[in-house]
Write an enzyme that holds these catalytic residues in place. Structure first.
Site, short mmCIF file in Angstrom:
data_model
loop_
_atom_site.label_atom_id
_atom_site.label_comp_id
_atom_site.label_asym_id
_atom_site.label_seq_id
_atom_site.Cartn_x
_atom_site.Cartn_y
_atom_site.Cartn_z
N LYS A 130 33.36 44.65 41.12
CA LYS A 130 33.18 45.39 39.86
C LYS A 130 32.07 46.42 39.93
O LYS A 130 32.20 47.53 39.42
CB LYS A 130 32.93 44.43 38.70
CG LYS A 130 31.76 43.51 38.93
CD LYS A 130 31.61 42.44 37.85
CE LYS A 130 30.53 41.46 38.24
NZ LYS A 130 31.00 40.37 39.09
N GLU A 163 42.32 44.46 40.35
CA GLU A 163 42.55 43.55 39.22
C GLU A 163 41.44 42.49 39.12
O GLU A 163 40.99 42.14 38.03
CB GLU A 163 43.91 42.86 39.39
CG GLU A 163 44.29 41.87 38.31
CD GLU A 163 44.47 42.53 36.96
OE1 GLU A 163 45.47 43.20 36.75
OE2 GLU A 163 43.57 42.38 36.09
N GLY A 180 38.38 38.08 36.07
CA GLY A 180 38.93 37.08 37.00
C GLY A 180 40.43 37.02 37.01
O GLY A 180 41.11 37.99 37.36
N ILE A 201 42.59 36.92 34.63
CA ILE A 201 43.34 37.56 33.54
C ILE A 201 43.88 38.91 34.00
O ILE A 201 43.10 39.75 34.42
CB ILE A 201 42.43 37.77 32.31
CG1 ILE A 201 41.84 36.45 31.83
CG2 ILE A 201 43.19 38.48 31.20
CD1 ILE A 201 40.82 36.61 30.70
N LYS A 222 32.25 45.84 33.89
CA LYS A 222 33.64 45.54 33.60
C LYS A 222 34.18 46.44 32.48
O LYS A 222 35.31 46.93 32.55
CB LYS A 222 33.78 44.06 33.22
CG LYS A 222 33.46 43.14 34.41
CD LYS A 222 33.27 41.70 33.95
CE LYS A 222 33.03 40.76 35.11
NZ LYS A 222 32.60 39.41 34.62
N GLY A 282 35.29 32.34 39.24
CA GLY A 282 35.67 31.17 40.03
C GLY A 282 36.53 31.56 41.20
O GLY A 282 37.22 32.59 41.18
#
Lengths: 429, 429
Positions: free
Chosen positions: A105, A129, A134, A136, A205, A302
């Site tokens: 990012k 992406e 993460g 989503i 982000k 994660g």
């Protein structure tokens, strides 16, 4: 199955998540992209470090050229993080006509334009992406699914650490320092939590999302930023009293050709879907002029959730690679998996009976349940609909067959007027 | 800009939504797909019907051949609904090598395999994002973003009508019949509500999702189905007492190679994200072995949300059409839109002051707010932190500049100890 070779730059949390998923879901990934994905090389800093579960010891290298200059490697996954040397490596890989997947990012927020132009020039893909929220698929959604919309605004809970801290403070009346320590203990916050709690992470982000949503290259320095360190339990309590929850929101709005970009603690109305996003979850709320309100919710960090996003990008690149062969949906296996009969279904059950208000009926019903192997977790009896009364049971998990057989016998008990309702209680897992 | 010609089969709710978005977002759609999308023909049943806002009267036809056999039309959008003649028309269009976008859940659920195979054979695209959950890009997410996951389960609120009815029954202790009438009054339910309230609509949608999630062709007849007509306010009350909300869930789970498929009223724990999905909204909860829990929330029906999904598919087809030219991200306009300065930001504000507990201080503070054009919507004063007390204000909407200037003067009032906190109250719209 034909093989496709990829190289991994970095093997920290995300890198090892990518590795794990590639092993675990090998078959699914092969089916979905049409190739066997083979990791040729993994760039690491410390070659001596012990890495469990990886047999091919020669897979590791500390020389970036082994990946960047290997013509057999078609796709490079950058999961090392930080600006340099990640930027340099990616540019080199692009120059050598490799497609790029990155989770970085900070790099995309600060040097996205340079990388995108380089990729365009070299006719390779650059996918990121995993850099926002993460697992989503918010970037994919904005770039593809919502591409017929004018997007009015994006409001996101884009940082799991701060959401965990604020959720703890809200639920347990905890102060910031205590909640931060708990987040650190759980591995949700770093030893130096600055990037999270001061909002830098969310700023990166938001910068990436705002560019995609508004088609305008915004700079991360233009985002107003305020962290959560000054939030106290007193403010949280007043918020509650006024009907709000305090969240660290990342907000991008376009109005009359002007863009507002801000990351700061925010009063969110209690009934708004974002208010219910707890724990370390992320969520992104998008409003488009056609789609209306849309929200995406999931794990924002994660190894596996982020790895899921990295590999989603990877599979898409591979599918586009030889589009003429693979463009079209593969169809489905015919009945490869058996659909279970409803009688086999396992669930807890809510059963409401109307019974005559006489002694002994509860015992008779309970006995029938027991005889059919159905055990009970709750019973409620109240005298609301005289002369009959409702007798409510919630069962432990059992099969549809058991509960239906039990009820067949229960409705034959003379004191039972009727089965008023049976509703399944879902485990939700 | 080069033109691409499309044909519309049907001009009901979804068709006119597609038309509206194509007009309203012409520029954005052109930018995102690289072509000017031109609707050549629209197939309607009644040529005499008056249709507002459409000048090109010769755009309408009642002869399907005008679309299906026009070689200039590259993409056909089917929004007529129903099985026949939609199936026949789509097969004809595919045979003539036109790409297909459809919103037709019943058709895909019942004849999906036939259509997919025909499309594959003819090497054309068949897209049906709009057939499930309206504007929510759940099909795209499962097919693309989550393609590295083994999906364990899908739990969806896939029918807006029944969710509206159950939400009304829950919030206002209403019975089913009354809530249904209200839904009909609002246009959320049809005169004959059977397909919605008996769960048929949700069964179609679940069938489509389950195939994609599990890669196995399941049949809609295999889905267990139970509607919401038997739910009473009494059950809803017991559910609440037990910590649940009743929702019509569509559930697909895979366990040990077996698939469970069911649509029925379900007890959902109050703290689960699906429990908070109110009104006529849809939501889909997905659990994958890499991504973990993921939820998508949005409008599951309506002209514009469904049109958004149709056109998202259309743009994707066009982008793939000449992939070599258009594969790569276009980059962004450089600063085409001005990022506003934070001082210009408009918001409501929560302002907490610590003040000495003496008479007159409230008046002095309020005067300063007024002098700077900041009007107040709430004031709370409680004696918690003696000898100082918290004085809490929530302002009406004002600019960051006004509120900051007011506070600058307020903290100079001798009875004001300090500004304890300032948090922005977001309008969320």
């Amino acid at each position: 199955m034909q093989k496709i070779k990829i190289g991994l730059l970095g093997f920290g949390t995300v890198g090892s998540g990518v590795w794990k998923i590639l092993q675990e879901n090998k078959k699914i990934i092969g089916k979905n992209c049409g190739y066997e994905v083979e990791v040729s090389k993994i760039l690491v800093q410390d070659m001596t470090k012990k890495r469990d579960g990886i047999e091919q010891k020669d897979i590791f290298t500390d020389n970036p050229k082994d990946i960047l200059e290997d013509p057999a490697i078609e796709i490079v996954i950058e999961v090392m993080g930080g600006i340099e040397p990640a930027r340099e490596y990616i540019l080199k890989a692009i120059e050598n006509r490799k497609h790029i997947v990155t989770a970085n990012k900070a790099l995309i927020a600060t040097h996205g334009d340079q990388l995108i132009h380089a990729a365009k020039k070299a006719q390779v893909e650059l996918c990121y992406e995993a850099s926002v929220a993460g697992g989503i698929p918010i970037i994919h959604a904005i770039k593809e699914s919502l591409s017929a919309n004018r997007i009015y605004n994006i409001m996101g809970i884009l940082n799991g650490t701060t959401n965990y801290i604020l959720s703890k403070m809200t639920a347990e009346n905890m102060d910031f320092e205590t909640a931060l320590k708990e987040a650190q203990g759980k591995g949700y916050a770093e030893a130096d939590p600055t990037s999270d709690v001061e909002g830098h992470d969310a700023v990166y982000k938001l910068t990436i999302l705002a560019r995609l949503a508004f088609g305008s290259y915004v700079h991360f320095e233009d985002v107003y930023r305020e962290g959560i360190t000054k939030i106290t339990p007193i403010d949280i309590e007043y918020a509650k009293e006024l009907g709000y929850v305090i969240k660290l929101l990342a907000i991008a709005k376009e109005e009359e050709g002007k863009i507002a970009l801000r990351v700061h603690p925010t009063f969110v109305p209690q009934q708004h879907p974002l208010a219910a996003v707890g724990d370390a979850f992320n969520a992104v709320f998008v409003k488009g002029n056609a789609v209306g309100d849309l929200m995406f919710y999931g794990r924002g960090a994660g190894d596996l959730p982020t790895g899921s996003a990295v590999l989603g990008d990877l599979i898409n690149i591979i599918k586009k690679k030889d589009l003429q062969k693979r463009l079209y949906e593969n169809g489905f296996d015919q009945n490869s998996k058996r659909v279970i009969r409803m009688e086999e279904n396992q669930s807890e059950y809510y059963v409401r009976l109307l019974v005559k208000d006489v002694p002994g009926v509860f015992g008779k019903v309970a006995t029938e349940f027991g005889r059919h192997g159905v055990s009970l977790s709750s019973v409620i009896q109240k005298g609301r609909e005289e002369p009959s009364v409702s007798l409510v049971f919630v069962t432990h998990e059992t099969t549809e067959q058991n509960v239906q057989m039990a009820i067949k016998d229960i409705v034959n008990i003379s004191e039972v007027v009727k089965l008023a309702n049976l509703i399944r209680v879902e485990k939700m897992s």
